[in-house]
Motif scaffolding. Sequence first.
Motif, short mmCIF file in Angstrom:
data_model
loop_
_atom_site.label_atom_id
_atom_site.label_comp_id
_atom_site.label_asym_id
_atom_site.label_seq_id
_atom_site.Cartn_x
_atom_site.Cartn_y
_atom_site.Cartn_z
N PHE A 1 41.08 40.95 44.46
CA PHE A 1 42.71 42.00 45.63
C PHE A 1 41.69 43.09 45.66
O PHE A 1 40.78 43.76 44.52
CB PHE A 1 43.36 42.29 43.91
CG PHE A 1 44.25 41.22 43.96
CD1 PHE A 1 45.92 41.12 44.98
CD2 PHE A 1 44.32 39.89 43.29
CE1 PHE A 1 46.43 40.04 44.19
CE2 PHE A 1 45.32 38.57 43.00
CZ PHE A 1 46.67 39.16 43.94
N MET A 2 41.84 43.92 46.57
CA MET A 2 41.54 44.93 47.40
C MET A 2 42.76 46.22 47.91
O MET A 2 43.26 45.65 47.78
CB MET A 2 39.70 44.84 48.27
CG MET A 2 39.11 43.41 48.18
SD MET A 2 37.76 44.06 47.18
CE MET A 2 37.22 45.97 47.65
N ARG A 3 41.26 47.27 47.73
CA ARG A 3 42.68 48.32 47.68
C ARG A 3 42.01 49.33 48.64
O ARG A 3 40.82 49.41 47.85
CB ARG A 3 43.14 48.63 46.58
CG ARG A 3 44.56 50.11 46.54
CD ARG A 3 45.13 50.46 45.32
NE ARG A 3 44.42 51.51 45.89
CZ ARG A 3 43.82 51.82 44.10
NH1 ARG A 3 44.64 52.09 43.08
NH2 ARG A 3 43.24 52.82 43.67
N SER A 4 42.77 49.60 49.78
CA SER A 4 40.97 51.60 50.22
C SER A 4 42.98 51.75 50.97
O SER A 4 43.75 52.07 49.69
CB SER A 4 41.12 50.39 51.63
OG SER A 4 42.20 49.59 52.45
N SER B 1 38.75 47.59 43.26
CA SER B 1 39.02 45.87 43.82
C SER B 1 39.25 45.41 42.27
O SER B 1 39.10 46.10 41.29
CB SER B 1 37.26 45.41 43.58
OG SER B 1 36.33 45.53 42.77
N TRP B 2 39.59 43.91 42.45
CA TRP B 2 40.10 43.66 41.25
C TRP B 2 40.00 42.31 41.08
O TRP B 2 40.74 41.30 41.88
CB TRP B 2 41.89 44.02 40.99
CG TRP B 2 42.41 43.41 39.53
CD1 TRP B 2 43.00 42.27 39.31
CD2 TRP B 2 42.27 43.60 38.32
NE1 TRP B 2 43.61 42.44 38.12
CE2 TRP B 2 43.61 42.96 37.30
CE3 TRP B 2 41.78 44.97 37.91
CZ2 TRP B 2 43.26 43.51 36.06
CZ3 TRP B 2 42.15 45.29 36.31
CH2 TRP B 2 42.94 44.28 35.64
N SER B 3 39.03 41.18 39.47
CA SER B 3 38.93 40.05 40.49
C SER B 3 39.04 39.68 38.74
O SER B 3 38.74 40.61 37.84
CB SER B 3 37.45 39.92 40.85
OG SER B 3 36.61 40.79 39.99
N SER B 4 39.02 38.00 38.90
CA SER B 4 38.33 37.52 37.69
C SER B 4 37.50 36.46 38.33
O SER B 4 38.07 36.06 38.90
CB SER B 4 40.39 36.47 37.73
OG SER B 4 40.02 35.87 36.41
N VAL B 5 36.55 36.42 37.41
CA VAL B 5 35.67 36.16 37.52
C VAL B 5 34.72 34.41 37.87
O VAL B 5 35.91 34.58 36.38
CB VAL B 5 33.94 37.16 36.83
CG1 VAL B 5 33.26 36.17 37.62
CG2 VAL B 5 34.63 37.92 37.55
N ILE B 6 34.57 33.97 38.31
CA ILE B 6 34.42 32.62 38.29
C ILE B 6 32.97 32.05 36.58
O ILE B 6 32.50 32.83 36.95
CB ILE B 6 34.08 32.12 39.69
CG1 ILE B 6 34.22 32.19 40.83
CG2 ILE B 6 32.92 30.16 39.11
CD1 ILE B 6 33.82 31.85 42.01
N PRO B 7 33.21 31.52 36.18
CA PRO B 7 32.70 30.68 35.00
C PRO B 7 31.13 30.92 35.47
O PRO B 7 30.74 30.68 36.54
CB PRO B 7 32.94 29.65 34.12
CG PRO B 7 34.64 29.73 35.02
CD PRO B 7 34.40 30.64 35.87
N VAL B 8 29.57 31.23 34.79
CA VAL B 8 28.51 31.17 34.99
C VAL B 8 28.63 29.63 34.96
O VAL B 8 27.57 28.89 35.98
CB VAL B 8 27.98 31.80 33.85
CG1 VAL B 8 26.03 31.24 34.30
CG2 VAL B 8 27.77 33.20 33.93
N VAL B 9 28.61 28.45 34.14
CA VAL B 9 28.67 27.65 34.03
C VAL B 9 29.79 26.76 33.40
O VAL B 9 30.84 27.23 32.74
CB VAL B 9 27.78 26.74 33.05
CG1 VAL B 9 26.15 27.36 32.98
CG2 VAL B 9 27.99 27.24 32.19
#
Length: 282
Positions: free
Chosen positions: A143-146, A165-173
């Motif tokens: 999600f982004m905000r401006s 920004s607001w993110s739920s991050v992708i796993p490394v492996v």
Amino acid sequence: MTDEISFFTHAGDDLVPTPLACSMWSDDQLHGVAVSGALARAAEQGLAATGRTDLRPARWVVDLFKAARMQPCTFETSVVREGSRICLVDVTLTQGDVRVARASATFLKPSVAAPGEVWQPDDRPEPPPLDVAPETDEPRVPFMRSSSPWSQNFTEHQNGDRKASWSSVIPVVPDEPLTPFQAVASAADGASMVTNWGTRGVEYINTDVALTLARTPVGVEIGLLATDRVEHDGIASGTTAVFDRAGALGTVTVAALANAKRTVDMGGVEYSDNGERRATRV
């Protein structure tokens, strides 16, 4: 959403990038989110090898001095210093026999706050409302905000305004749960986009990431809010606040170089929650 989504897969002790790790700068270049997350995973493994369970990450610095390619990645860790209240772990990323990135993690032992009063700002960043971005530990489009409110529509935010920004991050492996440190280390690279994204897209490419943490995130959802930006002669210094659903965490700074000949047009792409990217402009 499936548990198979990840930036890398295993090849013995090495990691092999998946398409989700590919940068928008080039079809043969890893983005910094994947690189920083993989380096953080190696740093955590280096700390675990010491047997220390009383320390937590307080500083994370990544130097992105050569473009990492979509090739197998080898990680070498070393404990630079271990004391009763501190442990420094260095990590180097190589591809073939070429070093492409390095990182340094400082792990500190928590104690109690000192009794004196010290200034802190009253105004702290906040995540998107739950009705906009429900709580999750699954990866999803950031999600982004401006000047426009929180949304996952990047075109709405391609402007010259202050961004978050607001993110739920992708796993490394794919076969390991993403740790909070890996999540915030990955998301920290996004400080470059938050501070360097303007009316014509992202025209600056960051050469480093410097993250400081007062505490560990409560989960894998991480927010960034631009707090400062200085640019002169094509060199930009950007600063963001880091936060999660429990409040402020720390700060990220990035140094970046003008790269206008290879601008990333964020207003011309859209993402799906499985990480797939497609152009919306021809």
